[in-house]
Design an enzyme around this catalytic site. Structure first.
Site, PDB file in Angstrom:
ATOM      1  N   ARG A 112       0.826  -1.210   0.000  1.00  0.00           N
ATOM      2  CA  ARG A 112       0.000   0.000   0.000  1.00  0.00           C
ATOM      3  C   ARG A 112       0.863   1.265   0.000  1.00  0.00           C
ATOM      4  NH1 ARG A 112      -3.060  -1.543   3.651  1.00  0.00           N
ATOM      5  NH2 ARG A 112      -4.870  -2.049   2.381  1.00  0.00           N
ATOM      6  N   TYR A 113       1.971   1.242   0.727  1.00  0.00           N
ATOM      7  CA  TYR A 113       2.857   2.407   0.837  1.00  0.00           C
ATOM      8  C   TYR A 113       4.193   2.072   0.176  1.00  0.00           C
ATOM      9  CZ  TYR A 113      -0.525   3.582   4.484  1.00  0.00           C
ATOM     10  OH  TYR A 113      -1.680   3.840   5.183  1.00  0.00           O
ATOM     11  N   ARG A 116       7.078   0.289   2.468  1.00  0.00           N
ATOM     12  CA  ARG A 116       6.789  -0.836   3.359  1.00  0.00           C
ATOM     13  C   ARG A 116       5.754  -1.754   2.726  1.00  0.00           C
ATOM     14  NH1 ARG A 116       3.617   3.752   6.431  1.00  0.00           N
ATOM     15  NH2 ARG A 116       5.028   4.817   5.025  1.00  0.00           N
ATOM     16  N   CYS A 125      -5.669 -17.082  13.827  1.00  0.00           N
ATOM     17  CA  CYS A 125      -5.551 -16.216  14.995  1.00  0.00           C
ATOM     18  C   CYS A 125      -5.804 -17.019  16.275  1.00  0.00           C
ATOM     19  CB  CYS A 125      -6.561 -15.079  14.924  1.00  0.00           C
ATOM     20  SG  CYS A 125      -6.406 -14.025  13.469  1.00  0.00           S
ATOM     21  N   CYS A 129     -11.824 -11.806  16.399  1.00  0.00           N
ATOM     22  CA  CYS A 129     -12.538 -10.606  16.816  1.00  0.00           C
ATOM     23  C   CYS A 129     -13.788 -10.438  15.965  1.00  0.00           C
ATOM     24  CB  CYS A 129     -11.640  -9.385  16.673  1.00  0.00           C
ATOM     25  SG  CYS A 129     -10.096  -9.498  17.601  1.00  0.00           S
ATOM     26  N   CYS A 132     -13.365  -7.787  13.121  1.00  0.00           N
ATOM     27  CA  CYS A 132     -12.146  -7.882  12.309  1.00  0.00           C
ATOM     28  C   CYS A 132     -12.382  -7.437  10.866  1.00  0.00           C
ATOM     29  CB  CYS A 132     -11.640  -9.324  12.328  1.00  0.00           C
ATOM     30  SG  CYS A 132     -10.176  -9.606  11.304  1.00  0.00           S
ATOM     31  N   ARG A 134     -10.589  -8.332   8.420  1.00  0.00           N
ATOM     32  CA  ARG A 134     -10.265  -9.455   7.524  1.00  0.00           C
ATOM     33  C   ARG A 134     -11.148 -10.668   7.829  1.00  0.00           C
ATOM     34  NH1 ARG A 134      -4.218  -8.138   8.276  1.00  0.00           N
ATOM     35  NH2 ARG A 134      -3.834  -6.723   6.543  1.00  0.00           N
ATOM     36  N   ASP A 293     -13.091  -0.262  10.881  1.00  0.00           N
ATOM     37  CA  ASP A 293     -13.183  -0.492   9.440  1.00  0.00           C
ATOM     38  C   ASP A 293     -14.545  -1.105   9.115  1.00  0.00           C
ATOM     39  OD1 ASP A 293     -10.485   0.313   8.723  1.00  0.00           O
ATOM     40  OD2 ASP A 293      -9.819  -1.508   9.748  1.00  0.00           O
ATOM     41  N   ASP A 330      -8.441   4.259   8.360  1.00  0.00           N
ATOM     42  CA  ASP A 330      -7.903   3.620   7.165  1.00  0.00           C
ATOM     43  C   ASP A 330      -8.955   3.810   6.073  1.00  0.00           C
ATOM     44  OD1 ASP A 330      -6.269   2.127   5.518  1.00  0.00           O
ATOM     45  OD2 ASP A 330      -5.848   0.627   7.061  1.00  0.00           O
ATOM     46  N   LYS A 337      -3.954   5.239   5.697  1.00  0.00           N
ATOM     47  CA  LYS A 337      -4.382   5.789   6.977  1.00  0.00           C
ATOM     48  C   LYS A 337      -4.178   7.301   7.026  1.00  0.00           C
ATOM     49  CE  LYS A 337      -3.253   1.655   9.688  1.00  0.00           C
ATOM     50  NZ  LYS A 337      -2.628   0.876   8.591  1.00  0.00           N
TER      51      LYS A 337
END
Length: 365
Positions: A112-113, A116, A125, A129, A132, A134, A293, A330, A337
């Protein structure tokens, strides 16, 4: 899943799911609606509806995290206990809210950047959550990059020398076996252009028994290694979790904290103050407070941005600057972000507001 992703949890890649030895407590991870009902987390009358949720989204509550739940609707339980409202979709919600899929040049990489990239070696996981972003992808039965796919992802990182930082995420990278994690860290450390490695994880607090000497040793590198710890409420900092975090810090790994602003979990000044104080007291620097999100079925956790800004404004002057995170959004679609404030300089640039709400002319200062 496509062929580069394996659902096999080999001993060299992912450790045993959860046991008394893994969690440091007796019992097994709760995964089914029946287990949730038997544990008193959902009523018998909700079994059918929660079963529909479980058929779409993964559930996991390890014993260590279960022990922190006082009631099903408390700030810890709300994060992980499935609810029928998860099948209600709001118009703004998206399967891929932050554009991971569109920005994935090869399986396991998100770019995305410019400087990085994310490396997602697995989508497993310790707990799942209910908010989440994802949630359409994560689960206990898939998302593990096999050797060929991992090799291609690492080759992509080697070929893109503008990448200075690699963020291990997923899923949760600390669900990997020590051997697999060590292999990845070593490969990244051998790339001359990669100067920083960051690991995002809930494991130290959600299932602290997994933080073994071998796993910590697997993170050793001559590059800058950072851990970003996800926690949303102060009660997640159990005595065992605090010990797990401290063990990593003693090996020279600095720890940052990230949280999501969640209705019913931390949507008050006192709850955020308690969370950030718990972080700082455990040498964890609050880093990001994320605006939720818009993932499918997460509307019950939504806190409007202006309310979030007001909450952060209410913290100014109450907590040390060490406990002050950046409140971020985001932008949906993969645009990155951006900080949301709050702002203290007025739109005209002539005055600032102090923590007590009084205006002061900039020209007078």
């Amino acid at each position: 899943m496509t062929s580069p992703v394996s659902s096999a949890h080999s001993a060299d890649q992912v450790p045993a799911t959860t046991s008394a030895g893994a969690s440091g407590k007796g019992g097994s991870t709760l995964r089914s609606p029946r287990q949730l009902a038997d544990a008193g987390l959902i009523p018998e009358t909700m079994l059918r509806d929660v079963g529909k949720v479980a058929a779409r989204y993964a559930t996991a509550i390890p014993p260590a995290f279960l022990s922190l739940i006082e009631t099903p609707d408390d700030p810890v339980g709300l994060q992980v206990i499935p609810h029928p409202d998860e099948l209600i979709l709001a118009p703004s919600e998206r399967d891929d809210p932050i554009g991971d899929d569109a920005l994935s040049p090869v399986p396991g990489i998100v770019h995305r950047y410019a400087d990085r990239a994310l490396l997602k070696p697995l989508l497993i996981c310790p707990l799942y959550c209910r908010f989440c972003f994802r949630r359409e992808h994560v689960g206990p039965d898939g998302g593990l990059l096999d050797d060929m796919a991992l090799g291609k992802a690492l080759d992509w990182l080697r070929a893109h020398e503008q990448i200075r930082e690699v963020i291990l995420t997923g899923g949760d990278p600390l669900m990997l076996s020590a051997r697999r994690l060590e292999h990845i860290v070593r490969a990244l450390s051998e790339m001359s252009h990669v100067t920083t490695i960051r690991i995002h994880s809930r494991v130290p607090l959600a299932d602290p028994g997994r933080i073994t000497d071998a796993l910590i040793a697997a993170m050793e590198t001559d590059r800058a290694m950072w851990l970003v710890l996800h926690a949303n409420h102060e009660r997640e900092f159990s005595p065992e979790g605090r010990v797990a975090v401290r063990r990593m810090q003693k090996r020279g790994i600095p720890v940052l904290g990230q949280s999501v602003l969640l209705r019913g979990v931390n949507d008050s000044v006192s709850a955020l103050e308690g969370l950030f104080r718990a972080m700082v007291e455990n040498r964890v620097k609050p880093y990001y407070l994320h605006q939720l999100d818009p993932a499918p079925g997460t509307a019950r956790f939504h806190v409007p941005v202006e309310e979030g800004r007001a909450l952060l404004r209410g913290l100014r002057g109450r907590v040390t600057g060490l406990a002050w995170p950046t409140y971020v959004l985001d932008i949906p679609g993969g645009y990155g972000k951006v900080p949301l404030g709050p702002d203290y300089l007025d739109p005209g640039g002539d005055s600032v507001t102090d923590p007590q709400g009084q205006l002061h002319r900039v020209s007078d200062l």
